[in-house]
Enzyme design. Structure first.
Site, PDB file in Angstrom:
ATOM      1  N   GLY A   1     -17.220 -11.567  12.781  1.00 50.46           N
ATOM      2  CA  GLY A   1     -16.703 -10.830  11.633  1.00 50.46           C
ATOM      3  C   GLY A   1     -17.163  -9.396  11.515  1.00 50.46           C
TER       4      GLY A   1
ATOM      5  N   TYR B   1      -1.599  -7.531   6.893  1.00 47.17           N
ATOM      6  CA  TYR B   1      -2.827  -7.233   6.121  1.00 47.17           C
ATOM      7  C   TYR B   1      -2.832  -5.821   5.540  1.00 47.17           C
ATOM      8  CZ  TYR B   1      -4.285 -10.661   9.691  1.00 47.17           C
ATOM      9  OH  TYR B   1      -4.364 -11.726  10.552  1.00 47.17           O
TER      10      TYR B   1
ATOM     11  N   CYS C   1      14.268  -5.622  12.861  1.00 49.55           N
ATOM     12  CA  CYS C   1      15.149  -5.626  11.690  1.00 49.55           C
ATOM     13  C   CYS C   1      14.382  -6.050  10.448  1.00 49.55           C
ATOM     14  CB  CYS C   1      16.322  -6.561  11.926  1.00 49.55           C
ATOM     15  SG  CYS C   1      17.359  -5.959  13.229  1.00 49.55           S
TER      16      CYS C   1
END
Ligand code: LLP
Length: 428
Positions: free
Chosen positions: A247, A332, A359
């Site tokens: 992380g 995100y 699209c």
């Protein structure tokens, strides 16, 4: 900003001596480019600075960030462990000659087939997510008359400051069992103690991704060490390994403050030494970095076509990729920096949204960014795309997945560009 091997000479950008504009002539765009120097130096920083006097340090590369055989080879060269989250990951790792005993198998909903595959292939460590999975694993091991080293994933209830989709340790998270649920912990420990085939080595937690603050990891260390010590004493069970997950954040935007691997690891190692000095139960600490090993190494190259001016005022700079090769802005709200590789010194005075060819109005690479005057054929480079770009890419709108090249002293094709015929592969 940019990978370590990046150099600007005049108006042009070079990577380890290769002119980026020339690379696209050979490999075409969109093109993922990985800088070998950056990958190696990130690994070396982890090996140098994740070290303490009171624990053995183990580094597990989190392969979900980017997994191709050539990278597996590099990870193995440094004798890192590697994680996998599906039978597919395990398969690619094993087929790339990664030692099975150095693989760590994760996942919140591993299937019976996946657990069987892991056992049959003698995967070193399985991180069990929940009680149901524990029962399944015991049944498989009993039937095969074999034993398995496991860690158990816990949710320590830590709210890291990151996007909500990549927080993983809030009380409501789907991952692991809560360390505060005494009943389930008791059930788990008693079941493991009663089983002859489960060798529980310790606990695992992963509090989220793209975390910049040491404070969240400090809280995790404090909680996990205390908990593991308590359980080891209460159940008279040896628990020598603690896995703190990954992380560790990287820099995506110019203004973003980011702790280097060196600083983060020095803080973490120091805190670990402080808490483990008095603890003779935990002997080994594992961490699982993914993004910070490969993220900064990557850039994506696109060909620009034009700036389309809209009646409403927004200017769109069109590039020949998009959410198929980088889903992170859509998913995100991630922000990326970009430059034109053949106009590095030119004044940026046109405000645009850089968008792809899918699209979807959400098909955005970067909103609100200044670029120089654009000519058809200019090459854009988007920074820090080495993690969770290729691995999250798709064939939406039947766009072809770009090639990935590794640029060191030499160039290695890590993954070939898809061909039109690949699109029919599964229909034949
Ligand atoms: N360990 C576990 C158990 C994980 O779930 C993860 C990431 C890692 C380690 C590695 O985390 P890292 O060091 O790479 O932050 N697709 C998202 C990121 C999802 C992360 C999933 N788990 C993104 O693009 O930001």
């Amino acid at each position: 900003m940019g990978p370590k091997g990046l150099e600007i000479i005049g108006n042009d950008a070079y990577l380890n001596g290769y002119k980026l504009e020339s690379l696209v002539k050979q490999y075409t765009t969109p093109l993922y480019v990985m800088d070998e120097k950056s990958i190696r130096s990130a690994i070396e920083d982890y090996q140098t600075y994740f070290k303490g006097n009171y624990f053995k340090s183990s580094i597990i590369y989190a392969s979900k960030a980017f997994l191709v055989p050539k990278l597996v080879e590099i990870i193995n060269e440094y004798h890192l462990y590697m994680d996998a989250v599906s039978i597919g990951d395990l398969y690619v790792a094993l087929q790339s000659n990664f030692p099975p005993q150095d693989l760590v198998f994760h996942g919140n909903n591993k299937s019976f087939e996946e657990l069987n595959f892991a056992i049959d292939n003698k995967i070193g460590l399985i991180v069990v997510d929940n009680y149901h999975e524990l029962q399944q694993l015991i049944a498989i091991c009993e039937a095969k008359k074999t034993t398995q080293n496991i860690l158990f994933r816990l949710n320590p209830g830590i709210n890291a400051h990151t996007h909500k989709y990549i927080q993983t340790a809030k009380y409501t998270s789907k991952f692991g069992e809560s360390m505060y649920d005494e009943k389930i912990i008791d059930k788990i420990m008693n079941t493991i103690k009663a089983s002859t085939c489960m060798h529980l080595k310790g606990f695992h937690a992963h509090i989220g991704s793209q975390i910049h603050e040491f404070g969240a990891f400090r809280a995790e260390i404090n909680k996990m060490v205390k908990f593991q010590e308590k359980i080891s004493t209460k159940y008279q069970y040896d628990l020598p390994i603690l896995n703190l997950g990954g992380g560790f954040g990287i820099q995506y935007e110019h203004h973003e403050k980011n702790m280097s691997i060196k600083d983060m690891m020095m803080h973490i190692s120091q805190r670990l030494d402080e808490v483990l000095k008095e603890n003779n139960k935990i002997k080994e600490i594992m961490i699982e970095p993914g993004r910070s090993i490969v993220g900064p190494a990557g850039i994506t190259l696109y060909t620009c076509s034009q700036i389309k001016k809209t009646y409403g005022g927004t200017n769109y700079l069109f590039v020949d990729g998009g959410m198929t090769d980088n889903i992170r802005p859509a998913l995100y709200n991630a922000t990326y920096e970009c430059d034109i590789v053949n106009k590095m010194q030119e004044k940026k005075d046109i405000l645009v949204d850089v968008v792809g060819k899918c699209c979807e109005s959400g098909d955005i690479i970067r909103k609100n960014v200044y670029v120089p005057h654009i000519d058809n054929g200019d090459i854009m480079m988007v920074y820090a795309t080495g993690a969770y770009n290729y691995s999250m890419s798709s064939n939406y709108n039947n766009l072809l997945k770009p090639a990935v090249i590794l640029v060191g002293e030499e160039i290695t094709v890590m993954s070939k560009k898809e061909q039109l015929s690949d699109l029919l592969r599964l229909f034949k």
